[in-house]
Design a protein around this motif. Structure first.
Motif, mmCIF file in Angstrom:
data_model
loop_
_atom_site.group_PDB
_atom_site.id
_atom_site.type_symbol
_atom_site.label_atom_id
_atom_site.label_comp_id
_atom_site.label_asym_id
_atom_site.label_seq_id
_atom_site.Cartn_x
_atom_site.Cartn_y
_atom_site.Cartn_z
ATOM 1 N N THR A 121 3.932 33.319 7.623
ATOM 2 C CA THR A 121 5.167 33.236 8.158
ATOM 3 C C THR A 121 4.904 32.589 9.799
ATOM 4 O O THR A 121 4.049 32.669 10.462
ATOM 5 N N HIS A 122 6.423 31.909 9.773
ATOM 6 C CA HIS A 122 6.433 31.138 11.156
ATOM 7 C C HIS A 122 5.217 30.297 10.996
ATOM 8 O O HIS A 122 6.196 29.396 12.215
ATOM 9 N N GLN A 123 5.541 29.520 10.005
ATOM 10 C CA GLN A 123 4.749 28.079 9.971
ATOM 11 C C GLN A 123 5.556 27.601 8.860
ATOM 12 O O GLN A 123 6.918 28.046 8.128
ATOM 13 N N THR A 124 5.236 26.244 8.733
ATOM 14 C CA THR A 124 5.910 25.560 8.306
ATOM 15 C C THR A 124 5.144 24.697 7.711
ATOM 16 O O THR A 124 4.017 24.078 7.806
ATOM 17 N N LEU A 125 5.324 24.960 5.722
ATOM 18 C CA LEU A 125 4.279 23.473 4.891
ATOM 19 C C LEU A 125 4.739 22.944 4.388
ATOM 20 O O LEU A 125 6.277 22.849 3.796
ATOM 21 N N ILE A 126 4.882 21.030 4.543
ATOM 22 C CA ILE A 126 5.515 19.590 4.308
ATOM 23 C C ILE A 126 5.035 19.516 2.885
ATOM 24 O O ILE A 126 3.243 19.089 3.090
ATOM 25 N N LEU A 127 5.172 19.689 1.783
ATOM 26 C CA LEU A 127 4.594 19.137 0.691
ATOM 27 C C LEU A 127 4.919 17.261 0.072
ATOM 28 O O LEU A 127 5.904 17.525 -0.081
ATOM 29 N N ASP A 128 4.284 16.517 0.649
ATOM 30 C CA ASP A 128 5.065 15.144 -0.020
ATOM 31 C C ASP A 128 3.754 14.852 -1.248
ATOM 32 O O ASP A 128 2.701 15.361 -1.382
ATOM 33 N N ALA A 129 4.169 13.447 -1.817
ATOM 34 C CA ALA A 129 3.016 12.634 -2.173
ATOM 35 C C ALA A 129 2.766 13.579 -3.230
ATOM 36 O O ALA A 129 2.995 13.840 -4.256
ATOM 37 N N ILE A 140 -0.174 24.722 -9.879
ATOM 38 C CA ILE A 140 -0.467 25.096 -8.427
ATOM 39 C C ILE A 140 0.471 25.768 -8.553
ATOM 40 O O ILE A 140 2.335 25.358 -7.937
ATOM 41 N N PRO A 141 0.840 27.747 -8.103
ATOM 42 C CA PRO A 141 2.224 27.810 -7.826
ATOM 43 C C PRO A 141 2.770 27.362 -6.633
ATOM 44 O O PRO A 141 1.451 27.362 -5.542
ATOM 45 N N VAL A 142 3.363 27.342 -6.118
ATOM 46 C CA VAL A 142 4.003 26.759 -4.724
ATOM 47 C C VAL A 142 3.911 28.005 -3.933
ATOM 48 O O VAL A 142 5.668 29.034 -3.492
ATOM 49 N N ASP A 143 3.600 28.885 -3.016
ATOM 50 C CA ASP A 143 3.402 30.497 -3.006
ATOM 51 C C ASP A 143 2.989 30.794 -1.971
ATOM 52 O O ASP A 143 1.334 30.597 -1.789
ATOM 53 N N THR A 144 3.575 31.167 -0.898
ATOM 54 C CA THR A 144 2.906 30.898 0.200
ATOM 55 C C THR A 144 4.398 31.343 1.052
ATOM 56 O O THR A 144 5.002 31.852 1.033
ATOM 57 N N LYS A 145 3.468 32.198 2.313
ATOM 58 C CA LYS A 145 4.554 33.029 3.204
ATOM 59 C C LYS A 145 5.164 32.130 4.297
ATOM 60 O O LYS A 145 6.291 32.337 5.163
ATOM 61 N N ALA A 146 5.009 30.389 4.119
ATOM 62 C CA ALA A 146 5.610 29.778 5.279
ATOM 63 C C ALA A 146 6.653 29.135 4.759
ATOM 64 O O ALA A 146 6.781 29.400 3.586
ATOM 65 N N ASN A 147 7.161 28.594 5.231
ATOM 66 C CA ASN A 147 8.720 27.997 5.453
ATOM 67 C C ASN A 147 8.205 26.543 4.666
ATOM 68 O O ASN A 147 7.169 26.027 5.022
ATOM 69 N N ILE A 148 8.674 26.493 3.599
ATOM 70 C CA ILE A 148 8.519 25.302 2.305
ATOM 71 C C ILE A 148 8.710 24.600 2.007
ATOM 72 O O ILE A 148 9.934 24.471 2.252
ATOM 73 N N VAL A 149 8.482 23.034 2.774
ATOM 74 C CA VAL A 149 10.147 21.734 2.553
ATOM 75 C C VAL A 149 9.091 20.807 1.251
ATOM 76 O O VAL A 149 7.603 20.365 2.056
ATOM 77 N N MET A 150 9.826 20.782 0.491
ATOM 78 C CA MET A 150 9.108 19.731 -0.780
ATOM 79 C C MET A 150 9.741 18.149 -0.626
ATOM 80 O O MET A 150 11.065 18.635 -0.808
ATOM 81 N N THR A 151 9.219 17.113 -0.183
ATOM 82 C CA THR A 151 10.114 15.686 0.193
ATOM 83 C C THR A 151 9.693 14.694 -1.194
ATOM 84 O O THR A 151 9.190 13.942 -1.204
ATOM 85 N N LEU A 188 15.222 15.284 -2.036
ATOM 86 C CA LEU A 188 15.485 14.648 -3.329
ATOM 87 C C LEU A 188 15.645 13.015 -2.682
ATOM 88 O O LEU A 188 16.668 13.025 -2.480
ATOM 89 N N LYS A 189 14.873 12.800 -2.822
ATOM 90 C CA LYS A 189 14.802 10.930 -1.732
ATOM 91 C C LYS A 189 14.632 10.187 -2.954
ATOM 92 O O LYS A 189 14.586 9.652 -4.616
ATOM 93 N N LYS A 190 16.403 9.665 -2.964
ATOM 94 C CA LYS A 190 16.838 8.647 -3.609
ATOM 95 C C LYS A 190 17.954 7.999 -2.513
ATOM 96 O O LYS A 190 18.069 8.007 -2.347
ATOM 97 N N HIS A 191 18.650 7.520 -3.857
ATOM 98 C CA HIS A 191 19.623 6.267 -2.985
ATOM 99 C C HIS A 191 21.342 7.625 -2.270
ATOM 100 O O HIS A 191 21.110 7.995 -3.402
ATOM 101 N N LEU A 192 21.160 7.785 -1.125
ATOM 102 C CA LEU A 192 22.098 8.786 -0.821
ATOM 103 C C LEU A 192 21.419 10.286 -1.263
ATOM 104 O O LEU A 192 21.450 10.617 -1.948
ATOM 105 N N SER A 193 19.958 9.961 -0.544
ATOM 106 C CA SER A 193 19.070 11.394 -0.362
ATOM 107 C C SER A 193 20.368 13.142 -0.343
ATOM 108 O O SER A 193 20.636 12.899 0.232
ATOM 109 N N GLU A 194 18.987 13.830 -0.782
ATOM 110 C CA GLU A 194 20.143 15.237 -0.942
ATOM 111 C C GLU A 194 18.980 15.720 -0.544
ATOM 112 O O GLU A 194 17.379 15.711 -1.258
#
Length: 279
Positions: A121-129, A140-151, A188-194
């Motif tokens: 909690t109170h941490q942010t985990l950015i998952l990339d590449a 692998i389960p995306v299971d953590t109490k941290a804030n998750i950002v997937m790119t 979601l990285k693409k033309h006009l990312s979302e």
């Protein structure tokens, strides 16, 4: 689908308090790079430093220390093979970004599992590449109490979500994101990312074909880490990081056939200063 307005940059990028110090601007850990892909760790950590992060540590393979120390003297380095040092670094930083240039070795798999296990909690985990590729391949389960950002880009999202690119529409993306982690943010990285979060979807109106070059996603991850470290975890902060990356690229594309990630990085302090002064 809501469009991300430039006003978010003015709202998020604050002027610096004259009494502040480096500890006020975020402690960032970037777990990145490998023997074959050292440049990714340099671009990601350089983007974090140039976006204003107070303290940046790069966990990577030792053979890349010299290159990082020469290119980015502002960043610290640790050996990600040293499990005790890595665990301490994960626990002692506010934002952890993992994946750029990491590869898919058994060592990389262990690093991804450690990041998910040790963040809280109170941490942010950015998952990339590579981190996203490993999560898809190894289930692998995306299971953590941290804030998750997937790119993910669309190919990585296809591996994660099992959605072919032509089926990556908002309704399907939301459904698959819920199955991975209902509290995660998906970029979601693409033309006009979302950006997807729970029942909200946002889209940037920026970006160009000159950005189709290696290292662009690594750079975005570094900017994202730097912004969250300074300005806090929120949809506004995430939107601002995504938008400024593409806005700078659009400016460069006017006079350049290809937009190099390193050029975007070099422009970050100037553009952030500009938007911090517009209130």
């Amino acid at each position: 689908m809501e469009k991300i307005n430039k006003n978010v940059l003015n709202q998020v990028i604050a002027q610096r308090d004259p009494q502040s110090y480096k500890g006020n601007y975020g402690k960032i850990l970037i777990i990145a790079g490998s023997t074959q892909f050292g440049g990714a760790s340099i671009l990601c950590s350089s983007a974090a430093v140039n976006s204003g992060a107070g303290l940046v540590t790069v966990a990577t393979t030792p053979e890349k220390f010299t290159a990082i120390n020469v290119r980015i003297p502002e960043a610290m380095t640790i050996d990600y093979h040293q499990k005790h040092d890595l665990a301490q670094a994960i626990q002692n930083n506010e934002v952890i970004a993992i994946g750029p240039g990491l590869g898919t070795s058994s060592i990389a798999k262990g690093l991804v599992k450690a990041a998910l296990r040790l963040t809280t909690t109170h941490q942010t985990l950015i998952l990339d590449a590579s981190a996203l590729t490993l999560i898809a391949q190894e289930k692998i389960p995306v299971d953590t109490k941290a804030n998750i950002v997937m790119t993910p880009h669309q190919g990585e999202w296809q591996r994660l979500s099992h959605l072919p690119i032509n089926e990556q529409i908002p309704e399907n993306n939301f459904k698959q994101l819920q199955s991975l982690n209902s509290q995660a943010v998906l970029i979601l990285k693409k033309h006009l990312s979302e950006i997807y979060y729970q029942d909200q979807v946002f889209q940037i109106q920026a970006g160009n074909p000159g950005m189709a070059t290696g290292g662009m996603g690594d750079t975005l991850t570094g900017i994202m880490a730097g912004f969250i470290g300074q300005f806090g975890y929120s949809l506004e902060t995430i939107s601002a990081a995504l938008l400024i990356h593409s806005l700078i690229a659009d400016k460069l594309y006017k006079d350049n056939y290809v937009v190099l990630p390193s050029k975007i990085i070099s422009k970050l302090p100037k553009y952030m200063k500009k938007f911090s002064q517009i209130k």
